[in-house]
Design a protein around this motif. Structure first.
Motif, PDB file in Angstrom:
ATOM      1  N   UNK A 160     -21.562 -23.219 -14.665  1.00 62.31           N
ATOM      2  CA  UNK A 160     -21.526 -22.438 -13.427  1.00 62.31           C
ATOM      3  C   UNK A 160     -20.191 -21.713 -13.294  1.00 62.31           C
ATOM      4  N   UNK A 161     -19.109 -22.407 -13.632  1.00 62.20           N
ATOM      5  CA  UNK A 161     -17.787 -21.772 -13.570  1.00 62.20           C
ATOM      6  C   UNK A 161     -17.705 -20.603 -14.552  1.00 62.20           C
ATOM      7  N   UNK A 162     -18.271 -20.782 -15.735  1.00 62.16           N
ATOM      8  CA  UNK A 162     -18.231 -19.713 -16.738  1.00 62.16           C
ATOM      9  C   UNK A 162     -19.035 -18.498 -16.269  1.00 62.16           C
ATOM     10  N   UNK A 163     -20.180 -18.730 -15.642  1.00 66.02           N
ATOM     11  CA  UNK A 163     -20.967 -17.611 -15.130  1.00 66.02           C
ATOM     12  C   UNK A 163     -20.188 -16.835 -14.076  1.00 66.02           C
ATOM     13  N   UNK A 164     -19.460 -17.559 -13.229  1.00 63.96           N
ATOM     14  CA  UNK A 164     -18.644 -16.883 -12.221  1.00 63.96           C
ATOM     15  C   UNK A 164     -17.541 -16.065 -12.882  1.00 63.96           C
ATOM     16  N   UNK A 170     -17.145 -19.711  -5.588  1.00 65.92           N
ATOM     17  CA  UNK A 170     -18.092 -20.489  -6.380  1.00 65.92           C
ATOM     18  C   UNK A 170     -17.445 -20.948  -7.685  1.00 65.92           C
ATOM     19  N   UNK A 171     -16.594 -20.111  -8.260  1.00 64.87           N
ATOM     20  CA  UNK A 171     -15.889 -20.503  -9.481  1.00 64.87           C
ATOM     21  C   UNK A 171     -14.962 -21.688  -9.200  1.00 64.87           C
ATOM     22  N   UNK A 172     -14.185 -21.604  -8.128  1.00 63.38           N
ATOM     23  CA  UNK A 172     -13.279 -22.707  -7.786  1.00 63.38           C
ATOM     24  C   UNK A 172     -14.054 -23.982  -7.499  1.00 63.38           C
ATOM     25  N   UNK A 173     -15.195 -23.842  -6.827  1.00 63.67           N
ATOM     26  CA  UNK A 173     -16.029 -25.003  -6.526  1.00 63.67           C
ATOM     27  C   UNK A 173     -16.535 -25.669  -7.799  1.00 63.67           C
ATOM     28  N   UNK A 215      -8.225 -35.691 -11.927  1.00 59.12           N
ATOM     29  CA  UNK A 215      -8.106 -35.752 -10.472  1.00 59.12           C
ATOM     30  C   UNK A 215      -7.161 -34.674  -9.956  1.00 59.12           C
ATOM     31  N   UNK A 216      -6.004 -34.518 -10.610  1.00 53.22           N
ATOM     32  CA  UNK A 216      -5.041 -33.507 -10.168  1.00 53.22           C
ATOM     33  C   UNK A 216      -5.654 -32.117 -10.230  1.00 53.22           C
ATOM     34  N   UNK A 217      -6.373 -31.838 -11.316  1.00 52.68           N
ATOM     35  CA  UNK A 217      -7.019 -30.542 -11.440  1.00 52.68           C
ATOM     36  C   UNK A 217      -8.066 -30.315 -10.358  1.00 52.68           C
ATOM     37  N   UNK A 218      -8.810 -31.361 -10.022  1.00 52.68           N
ATOM     38  CA  UNK A 218      -9.831 -31.246  -8.978  1.00 52.68           C
ATOM     39  C   UNK A 218      -9.187 -30.932  -7.627  1.00 52.68           C
ATOM     40  N   UNK A 219      -8.077 -31.597  -7.320  1.00 53.86           N
ATOM     41  CA  UNK A 219      -7.407 -31.361  -6.043  1.00 53.86           C
ATOM     42  C   UNK A 219      -6.810 -29.957  -5.991  1.00 53.86           C
ATOM     43  N   UNK A 220      -6.279 -29.496  -7.115  1.00 54.03           N
ATOM     44  CA  UNK A 220      -5.724 -28.140  -7.166  1.00 54.03           C
ATOM     45  C   UNK A 220      -6.804 -27.105  -6.900  1.00 54.03           C
ATOM     46  N   UNK A 221      -7.947 -27.255  -7.569  1.00 54.61           N
ATOM     47  CA  UNK A 221      -9.035 -26.298  -7.380  1.00 54.61           C
ATOM     48  C   UNK A 221      -9.627 -26.412  -5.976  1.00 54.61           C
ATOM     49  N   UNK A 222      -9.646 -27.632  -5.413  1.00 52.59           N
ATOM     50  CA  UNK A 222     -10.131 -27.786  -4.042  1.00 52.59           C
ATOM     51  C   UNK A 222      -9.230 -27.033  -3.071  1.00 52.59           C
ATOM     52  N   UNK A 223      -7.913 -27.064  -3.317  1.00 54.33           N
ATOM     53  CA  UNK A 223      -6.995 -26.306  -2.469  1.00 54.33           C
ATOM     54  C   UNK A 223      -7.242 -24.812  -2.559  1.00 54.33           C
ATOM     55  N   UNK A 224      -7.461 -24.325  -3.790  1.00 57.13           N
ATOM     56  CA  UNK A 224      -7.761 -22.906  -3.969  1.00 57.13           C
ATOM     57  C   UNK A 224      -9.076 -22.539  -3.292  1.00 57.13           C
ATOM     58  N   UNK A 225     -10.051 -23.435  -3.380  1.00 58.40           N
ATOM     59  CA  UNK A 225     -11.344 -23.195  -2.740  1.00 58.40           C
ATOM     60  C   UNK A 225     -11.188 -23.093  -1.226  1.00 58.40           C
ATOM     61  N   UNK A 226     -10.398 -23.980  -0.649  1.00 58.51           N
ATOM     62  CA  UNK A 226     -10.196 -23.956   0.797  1.00 58.51           C
ATOM     63  C   UNK A 226      -9.580 -22.629   1.236  1.00 58.51           C
ATOM     64  N   UNK A 227      -8.616 -22.118   0.468  1.00 61.92           N
ATOM     65  CA  UNK A 227      -7.987 -20.842   0.809  1.00 61.92           C
ATOM     66  C   UNK A 227      -8.995 -19.700   0.746  1.00 61.92           C
ATOM     67  N   UNK A 228      -9.858 -19.714  -0.261  1.00 64.41           N
ATOM     68  CA  UNK A 228     -10.865 -18.657  -0.381  1.00 64.41           C
ATOM     69  C   UNK A 228     -11.867 -18.715   0.772  1.00 64.41           C
TER      70      UNK A 228
END
Length: 885
Positions: free
Chosen positions: A189-193, A213-216, A228-241
């Motif tokens: 899904x991330x690759x499609x985005x 959707x890519x960040x998610x 875990x660190x990567x998941x939290x980083x992407x979750x932060x980016x997702x929240x901003x979007x």
């Protein structure tokens, strides 16, 4: 206000405020207006627009009822009907209950948009997507994806439906993967985005939605891969979007759901009365999972109790046929186990065992995504209940589920993540065996969690050719269309392994060998003991599990406690030093010297000294010969270079080899030796930047392999190596080139002509090469794994798996001049003195340490002059290890 032509208002309705819409809705039913069916139709459109403001299901229900009761049949009916379909679908994507049959009837009544051929079919697919995406019971998600792919082909590229369908499909892909146990879905899904963003042509809104959707998807993939660190980083980016988009924007409803699953501990998220039963249940599961994890970290009984309560709510809220029922059971049972130890007592433990037993039984077979997790949780429950033997046996069953999980993954990264889970569980179960006084069982369990990714790659390789050979053109056609379909992979594995996915039918390559077989293999390779090294962790102390060779009377498998493994700071500093260097650089100078010296000084009292002391009491009668299987970061330590206080190195008093697993050691021991006079191939300085490698190759070929095929520079291509392997190999493959290790499962590779890569995965694809005597990887960091997912996956182990009898690989960037001398001496002992590869490297390393070393007459002047510069520096000689026979 007299509304003579209600259709004149249709274009303005989306722009009206909530107050203006309320006035219009009231005006359209005033008796003095004498409303007509046309007024009713426009009022339905206004109610649909009003719902966008209040999200009140009653408003939407009135809009649909008004539309259905209107008898107007002119062109405007389709326009209003399609608008109401979109509003309804947006409500569904936000989690509200949607009557799928009613929406499909509405689509049929409204028909195609004349400007968008095929739009009715797409809207029908979107209805299915909503049902599937929010876990509506009994919905066939796989069939929805198939029909959606068909419908996409009829949508004009310029249609706004393209973006909506693509985003929804990404979300459904990820949801499907979670249900089937496929780690690849979120990554896909991330690759499609990423592809959509790269292709461009998106509006600002569409771009933000796609980035969300890519960040998610990346966040969910990181969770599955243990980052875990990567998941939290992407979750932060997702929240901003998401903050940049309207709160009620339905296009990112799946992304908002993913963010809740990653972060939310607020059960009010599930209290919205507008939610469908399935969506309410899913939100409760997400909040409960986050609550339980936080409570377990703190041993917080109150937090566990709250999480358990949320899971009970989820169980009650779940509609009939809810597909996450096993997940709820497993999570609830798993939470009750620690709760029973803190506050819940006997009643909580009994309930945990009952629930987990039921969940594991309902999982049915080890290919089910909940098999391993339910079995592991049940094993722990039995452990807490004092049923030690049953806990161990149940834990071993969990490992078989992990083995099938690795096989069922579609990509290398996903197989690696599944292998990581297996290794972690294997270490926990092994500690149970050790605590119960069964080191033999611990050895079997440890091996069950080793090399799964390496073995799975060999099992699932060349699937099209193997299916064609079996005459299964039906499966071959489907495989070529979608090799990542988890149901298809299940069928294919059943065919390739010869029986259905079950505990009994696990491929031999994934099942650990018995200790008798290990003992015979050790005798065949002339070793005395196989030693697993386990670092200390939260589950128990560090130590060594020793398995003796066949024929050592009175010696049984044993556990050697190693208290100093409780503190591995020197290993951490050593790993950090290695990671800070470019694998292609010269390893001399100051580089890793201080951390390397420190870890060698630590290794003797921590492991090697006690180990050799134990082996001295075995009836060996000579210097011991040991095969080590270090786990975790311990695999980066040069144990053969451990230094005693008097300066003695381990390699001077014992012979060391290494192995990725007992299974691979046994397979290697069964292979017949390759004659030393068989064909040989030498790769020398393919990038024209290693003059020492060129001199090394010339010296070795002239002194020991005069008939070898020597390829230099542009001739030394990846194809030249692969073709030689596929053709059957030979006595020696010597690779004097750069080797790199970078993060990721394709991070282990050799750099050949034109800086082109030959990766460990590409080497595995040549597995028909069954006649390689020695592979000498005279390159940097060729024996190091490229990530923490599978600590046994490297260039060295890839060559072993293809059929190489022995492999020399390196643990760090090795100095060019010293490597050339060491390699020459290893070949000297192998060819001139007739020693086995294990002993040849051992003697060469001792020679490098000997200040009175005698230079053999066959060494050419170009290398002879280098021997005067040898200082005994550990970085110059200890980087190379032996694996194999």
């Amino acid at each position: 206000m007299l509304i003579a032509d209600p259709f004149a208002l249709l274009g303005r309705i989306p722009e009206l405020s909530a107050t203006e819409l309320d006035e219009l809705i009231a005006e359209l039913v005033r008796p003095e207006l004498r409303p007509t069916p046309a007024h009713d139709l426009v009022r339905a459109r206004a109610l649909g627009a009003r719902f966008r403001h209040d999200q009140d299901p009653a408003t939407l229900a009135e809009a649909l009822r008004t539309y259905e009761e209107s008898s107007y049949r002119g062109p405007a009916r389709g326009l209003v009907g399609r608008a109401l379909v979109l509003v309804t679908l947006q409500a569904g994507m936000s989690g509200q209950a949607v009557d799928g049959d009613r929406v499909r009837a509405l689509i049929g009544d409204a028909g195609d948009d004349p400007s968008m051929p095929g739009s009715a079919a797409v809207l029908t697919m979107m209805t299915d997507l909503v049902a599937a995406g929010w876990d509506e019971p009994f919905h066939d998600r796989t069939e929805t994806l198939r029909r959606l792919d068909e419908a996409i082909t009829v949508i004009p590229p310029e249609s706004p439906l393209v973006g909506m369908v693509s985003v929804s499909r990404m979300a459904l892909d990820a949801r499907q993967g979670a249900l089937t146990g496929s780690y690849s879905a979120a990554g896909d899904a991330a690759e499609k985005a990423r592809v959509m963003l790269h292709q461009g042509g998106l509006t600002e809104h569409e771009r933000t939605v796609t980035e969300a959707m890519r960040a998610s998807a990346e966040a969910m993939a990181a969770v599955q891969h243990g980052d875990v660190d990567g998941a939290l980083t992407r979750a932060g980016a997702l929240a901003e979007l998401l903050d940049r988009l309207p709160a009620d924007d339905p296009a990112v409803a799946p992304a908002r759901a993913a963010l809740r699953a990653l972060r939310s501990t607020d059960e009010s998220d599930a209290d919205d009365p507008r939610l469908s039963p399935a969506e309410r249940t899913w939100r409760l599961i997400a909040v409960a999972g986050n609550t339980v994890r936080a409570a377990m970290d703190k041993r917080d009984a109150a937090g566990l109790s709250r999480g358990i309560g949320l899971l009970r709510r989820a169980e009650r809220a779940a509609p009939a046929g809810y597909e996450h029922h096993l997940l709820i059971q497993t999570m609830l049972g798993g939470a009750l186990v620690p709760y029973s130890q803190l506050e819940g007592g006997r009643a909580a433990l009994d309930e945990a065992v009952r629930r987990l037993t039921t969940a594991h039984r309902q999982a049915g077979h080890p290919g089910h995504p909940m098999w391993a997790s339910s079995a592991q949780a049940l094993a722990l429950a039995h452990r807490v209940d004092g049923r030690a033997a049953l806990s161990r046996e149940t834990g071993r069953r969990a490992l078989r589920g992990h083995a099938w999980s690795v096989l069922l993954q579609a990509g290398a990264a996903d197989a690696a993540a599944a292998a990581r889970d297996a290794a972690n569980d294997a270490r926990q179960i092994a500690r149970w065996y050790l605590a119960d006084g069964d080191p033999a069982g611990a050895a079997l369990v440890l091996d069950a969690g080793r090399c799964l990714m390496l073995y799975a790659t060999t099992v699932t390789m060349d699937v099209p050719a193997r299916l064609a050979g079996l005459g299964r053109d039906d499966l071959l056609t489907r495989w070529r269309h979608d090799p990542k379909d988890p149901d298809l992979r299940y069928e294919v594995l059943t065919v390739l392994t010869g029986s259905p996915v079950s505990e009994a039918a696990i491929p031999d390559v994934l099942d650990p060998p018995g200790l008798d077989e290990v003992g015979r293999a050790l005798t065949e390779v002339r070793a005395d003991a196989l030693v697993y090294l386990i670092p200390a962790d939260d589950e128990g102390p560090g130590g060594a599990v020793l398995v003796p060779a066949e024929g050592l009377r009175g010696v049984r498998p044993a556990f050697l406690p190693l208290p100093r493994l409780a503190s591995t700071e020197p290993v951490t500093r050593h790993v950090t030093a290695l990671g800070s260097r470019d694998a292609g650089e010269d390893g001399g100078g100051d580089g890793p010297a201080r951390p390397l010296d420190e870890v060698c000084d630590w290794a003797w009292p921590a492991v090697v000294g006690p180990l050799l002391g134990t082996l001295d009491r075995w009836p060996i009668g000579r210097a011991p010969r040991v095969v080590l299987i270090p786990t975790g970061d311990l695999a980066t330590v040069p144990w053969h270079a451990a230094r005693d206080r008097d300066g003695t190195r381990a390699v001077q008093v014992a012979t060391f080899s290494y192995a990725p697993s007992a299974r691979l050691l046994c397979q290697n021991a069964e292979r017949p030796p390759v004659p030393l006079d068989a064909p040989a191939r030498i790769i020398a300085d393919p990038e024209h930047n290693l003059p020492d490698a060129r001199a090394e190759a010339d010296a070795i070929s002239q002194a020991f392999l005069p008939s070898a095929d020597v390829l230099r520079g542009a001739e030394a291509t990846p194809e030249a190596v692969r073709d030689w392997l596929v053709a059957g190999g030979g006595s020696v493959l010597h690779l004097a080139c750069h080797g790199d290790v970078r993060p990721g499962v394709d991070g282990s590779f050799l750099r050949l002509a034109g800086s082109r890569r030959l990766t460990a995965h590409e080497i595995l694809r040549t597995r028909r090469a069954t006649g390689i005597g020695v592979v000498a990887l005279a390159a940097c960091t060729t024996g190091v794994a490229s990530g923490a997912y599978d600590e046994a996956f490297s260039l060295t182990t890839a060559f072993l798996a293809t059929g190489a009898r022995s492999v020399f690989g390196s643990l760090w960037p090795v100095p060019g001049e010293a490597t050339s001398v060491l390699m020459f001496m290893a070949y000297h002992y192998l060819f001139a003195e007739g020693k086995r590869p294990m002993d040849a490297l051992n003697h060469a390393q001792r020679w490098m340490l000997d200040p009175d070393r005698a230079v053999p007459p066959t060494m050419p002047p170009a290398l002879r002059v280098l021997t005067h510069r040898l200082t005994g520096d550990v970085a110059a000689w200890a980087g190379f290890t032996h694996q194999g026979r």
